[in-house]
Scaffold this motif. Structure first.
Motif, mmCIF file in Angstrom:
data_model
loop_
_atom_site.group_PDB
_atom_site.id
_atom_site.type_symbol
_atom_site.label_atom_id
_atom_site.label_comp_id
_atom_site.label_asym_id
_atom_site.label_seq_id
_atom_site.Cartn_x
_atom_site.Cartn_y
_atom_site.Cartn_z
ATOM 1 N N SER A 57 0.836 -1.215 0.000
ATOM 2 C CA SER A 57 0.000 0.000 0.000
ATOM 3 C C SER A 57 0.864 1.257 0.000
ATOM 4 O O SER A 57 0.562 2.238 -0.692
ATOM 5 C CB SER A 57 -0.918 0.007 1.229
ATOM 6 O OG SER A 57 -1.846 -1.042 1.162
ATOM 7 N N GLY A 58 1.948 1.239 0.774
ATOM 8 C CA GLY A 58 2.848 2.387 0.791
ATOM 9 C C GLY A 58 3.504 2.617 -0.551
ATOM 10 O O GLY A 58 3.634 3.757 -1.015
ATOM 11 N N ALA A 59 3.910 1.517 -1.194
ATOM 12 C CA ALA A 59 4.536 1.613 -2.521
ATOM 13 C C ALA A 59 3.557 2.174 -3.549
ATOM 14 O O ALA A 59 3.919 3.033 -4.369
ATOM 15 C CB ALA A 59 5.033 0.239 -2.957
ATOM 16 N N ALA A 63 3.845 5.675 -5.789
ATOM 17 C CA ALA A 63 3.768 5.621 -7.250
ATOM 18 C C ALA A 63 2.633 6.507 -7.772
ATOM 19 O O ALA A 63 2.795 7.233 -8.758
ATOM 20 C CB ALA A 63 3.574 4.175 -7.705
ATOM 21 N N LYS A 64 1.504 6.476 -7.091
ATOM 22 C CA LYS A 64 0.350 7.282 -7.515
ATOM 23 C C LYS A 64 0.663 8.772 -7.435
ATOM 24 O O LYS A 64 0.329 9.541 -8.341
ATOM 25 C CB LYS A 64 -0.864 6.952 -6.637
ATOM 26 C CG LYS A 64 -2.139 7.655 -7.066
ATOM 27 C CD LYS A 64 -3.323 7.223 -6.215
ATOM 28 C CE LYS A 64 -4.601 7.923 -6.654
ATOM 29 N NZ LYS A 64 -5.758 7.528 -5.812
ATOM 30 N N GLU A 65 1.327 9.182 -6.357
ATOM 31 C CA GLU A 65 1.694 10.593 -6.203
ATOM 32 C C GLU A 65 2.596 11.071 -7.337
ATOM 33 O O GLU A 65 2.496 12.206 -7.791
ATOM 34 C CB GLU A 65 2.418 10.795 -4.868
ATOM 35 C CG GLU A 65 1.502 10.813 -3.671
ATOM 36 C CD GLU A 65 2.264 11.065 -2.379
ATOM 37 O OE1 GLU A 65 3.439 11.479 -2.452
ATOM 38 O OE2 GLU A 65 1.680 10.859 -1.298
ATOM 39 N N ALA A 66 3.487 10.165 -7.783
ATOM 40 C CA ALA A 66 4.453 10.535 -8.823
ATOM 41 C C ALA A 66 3.923 10.279 -10.233
ATOM 42 O O ALA A 66 4.611 10.580 -11.210
ATOM 43 C CB ALA A 66 5.753 9.747 -8.620
ATOM 44 N N GLY A 67 2.724 9.737 -10.349
ATOM 45 C CA GLY A 67 2.180 9.398 -11.665
ATOM 46 C C GLY A 67 2.941 8.258 -12.321
ATOM 47 O O GLY A 67 3.019 8.171 -13.548
ATOM 48 N N ALA A 68 3.498 7.371 -11.504
ATOM 49 C CA ALA A 68 4.288 6.255 -12.026
ATOM 50 C C ALA A 68 3.443 4.985 -12.094
ATOM 51 O O ALA A 68 2.501 4.808 -11.325
ATOM 52 C CB ALA A 68 5.511 6.013 -11.148
ATOM 53 N N ASP A 69 3.819 4.113 -12.998
ATOM 54 C CA ASP A 69 3.158 2.819 -13.129
ATOM 55 C C ASP A 69 3.939 1.805 -12.296
ATOM 56 O O ASP A 69 5.166 1.725 -12.403
ATOM 57 C CB ASP A 69 3.133 2.390 -14.594
ATOM 58 C CG ASP A 69 2.468 1.040 -14.777
ATOM 59 O OD1 ASP A 69 1.282 0.921 -14.432
ATOM 60 O OD2 ASP A 69 3.141 0.100 -15.245
ATOM 61 N N ILE A 70 3.250 1.050 -11.451
ATOM 62 C CA ILE A 70 3.935 0.070 -10.598
ATOM 63 C C ILE A 70 3.283 -1.293 -10.727
ATOM 64 O O ILE A 70 2.052 -1.418 -10.735
ATOM 65 C CB ILE A 70 3.965 0.528 -9.115
ATOM 66 C CG1 ILE A 70 4.826 -0.423 -8.277
ATOM 67 C CG2 ILE A 70 2.568 0.658 -8.537
ATOM 68 C CD1 ILE A 70 5.168 0.130 -6.906
ATOM 69 N N PHE A 277 4.233 0.604 5.968
ATOM 70 C CA PHE A 277 3.760 1.561 4.955
ATOM 71 C C PHE A 277 4.900 2.482 4.541
ATOM 72 O O PHE A 277 5.125 2.731 3.358
ATOM 73 C CB PHE A 277 2.587 2.373 5.499
ATOM 74 C CG PHE A 277 1.960 3.296 4.481
ATOM 75 C CD1 PHE A 277 0.870 2.886 3.725
ATOM 76 C CD2 PHE A 277 2.465 4.583 4.265
ATOM 77 C CE1 PHE A 277 0.297 3.744 2.783
ATOM 78 C CE2 PHE A 277 1.908 5.427 3.321
ATOM 79 C CZ PHE A 277 0.814 5.003 2.578
ATOM 80 N N ASN A 278 5.652 2.966 5.544
ATOM 81 C CA ASN A 278 6.770 3.872 5.258
ATOM 82 C C ASN A 278 7.865 3.181 4.450
ATOM 83 O O ASN A 278 8.501 3.796 3.596
ATOM 84 C CB ASN A 278 7.350 4.405 6.565
ATOM 85 C CG ASN A 278 6.402 5.339 7.288
ATOM 86 O OD1 ASN A 278 5.323 5.625 6.797
ATOM 87 N ND2 ASN A 278 6.785 5.794 8.458
ATOM 88 N N ILE A 279 8.097 1.892 4.729
ATOM 89 C CA ILE A 279 9.119 1.150 3.994
ATOM 90 C C ILE A 279 8.758 1.084 2.510
ATOM 91 O O ILE A 279 9.592 1.350 1.636
ATOM 92 C CB ILE A 279 9.290 -0.266 4.577
ATOM 93 C CG1 ILE A 279 9.898 -0.189 5.982
ATOM 94 C CG2 ILE A 279 10.183 -1.121 3.670
ATOM 95 C CD1 ILE A 279 9.937 -1.519 6.719
ATOM 96 N N GLY A 280 7.517 0.739 2.207
ATOM 97 C CA GLY A 280 7.084 0.674 0.808
ATOM 98 C C GLY A 280 7.106 2.034 0.135
ATOM 99 O O GLY A 280 7.567 2.181 -1.001
#
Length: 327
Positions: A57-59, A63-70, A277-280
């Motif tokens: 969930s953290g990851a 990714a969502k904040e940066a507009g990245a695809d994960i 969460f912080n780790i991801g």
């Protein structure tokens, strides 16, 4: 003749207008950046694993904040080395833009990490420290500090008279080795306070047998320090079967539905809880910075919190114990 000159003039004006429009859009209208593509390989990708689901969930949030695809994958069990190796082999074939990995401790996994680096794919390690020639950036809980927290709570639970045993998973487990170092560092002022470290191979049944044997052989035993969930669950069963709940303090690590229940009933006296969460989140954020050519820290540590029956219902700790419940 005049018509030809007028046509030529109009053509020049038209071309100049087009050039101006193109220059305007290039200079003043930001074009969308190419979307980053990241693969996250976990130790375990199983809906029943609260810890790894929270890491995931953290990851996803980063990714969502940066507009990245994960893309997130992992074995169904944390001990399935073969499955993680297959996933890493697929990663090498697909050649994603970047990889975030929580590696299972195995030489074959290390070999795959070396191949990823040789392929010039940005790599960030989360959760588990690794030894590579070119050390990748690491985002992890400070496991030595967490071990020291477990040692300090052992002292408070035993009234500064610790007679303890440590139950770990594997002798070569990077996380558990660091936790053990922290425990021993905290208890070092108390000679002969630890009867030894025993390994349960991530088996609850084996942890049960270890705890049962140690309780039989050391009548003054007052604390069991379990460095992983299976060790905590097996030790808890042995303590309850011997009717020694409260007499032998049990200190664990991390949290699960079963460990929460043991906290509530008083069999588990304290657990050292990470912030998955912080780790991801920070793992993905770090690899995004690498992809953008930014300088990143070699190691980024997250903190742990001691949770007991007395503080487990605080709002902050409830978020750690029940990360998927909206409060």
């Amino acid at each position: 003749m005049r018509i030809q000159r007028a046509t030529l003039l109009m053509t020049i004006i038209f071309i100049a207008s087009i050039v101006c429009i193109i220059l305007y859009f290039k200079l003043f209208i930001p074009t969308p950046e190419q979307e980053h593509s990241i693969v996250l390989i976990l130790k375990e990708h199983n809906i029943r694993s609260d810890f790894w689901q929270t890491v995931s969930s953290g990851a996803q949030a980063a990714a969502k904040e940066a507009g990245a695809d994960i893309t997130i994958a992992g074995p169904l069990q944390e001990t399935d080395v073969e499955a993680q190796i297959r996933l890493l082999e697929e990663v090498l074939e697909q050649k994603p833009q970047a990889v975030v990995l929580a590696p299972i401790n195995d030489d074959r996994v290390t070999a795959e990490m070396n191949k990823i680096q040789e392929a010039k794919i940005p790599l960030v390690i989360i959760d588990t420290p690794v030894s590579l020639k070119a050390a990748p950036a690491l985002v992890s809980n400070d496991h030595i500090a967490a071990g020291m927290q477990a040692g300090k709570v052992t002292l408070s639970q035993s009234k500064n008279n610790p007679k303890a045993v440590i139950i770990s998973d594997f002798v070569n487990s990077g996380v558990s080795v660091e936790r053990e170092k922290g425990v021993k560092k905290a208890l070092s002022p108390y000679p002969d306070s630890i009867y030894g470290t025993f390994y349960n191979a991530d088996s609850e049944e084996r942890a049960y047998m270890i705890a049962k044997t140690i309780m039989r052989d050391h009548s003054d035993l007052n604390t069991i320090i379990a460095l992983n969930e299976s060790a905590a669950l097996g030790a808890a069963k042995a303590i309850k079967d011997a009717n020694r709940t409260g007499l032998i303090k049990l200190i664990g690590f991390d949290t699960s539905v079963y460990e929460i229940h043991l906290l509530e009933e008083g069999t588990l006296n304290a657990t050292v809880v990470q912030q998955p969460f912080n780790i991801g989140y920070l793992g993905v954020q770090t690899v995004l910075d690498l992809m953008d050519g930014k300088k990143v820290k070699p190691v980024t540590y997250t903190n742990s919190i001691i949770v007991t029956k007395d503080n487990m219902y605080s709002q902050e700790n409830q978020k750690l114990l029940f990360p998927f419940i909206d409060k």
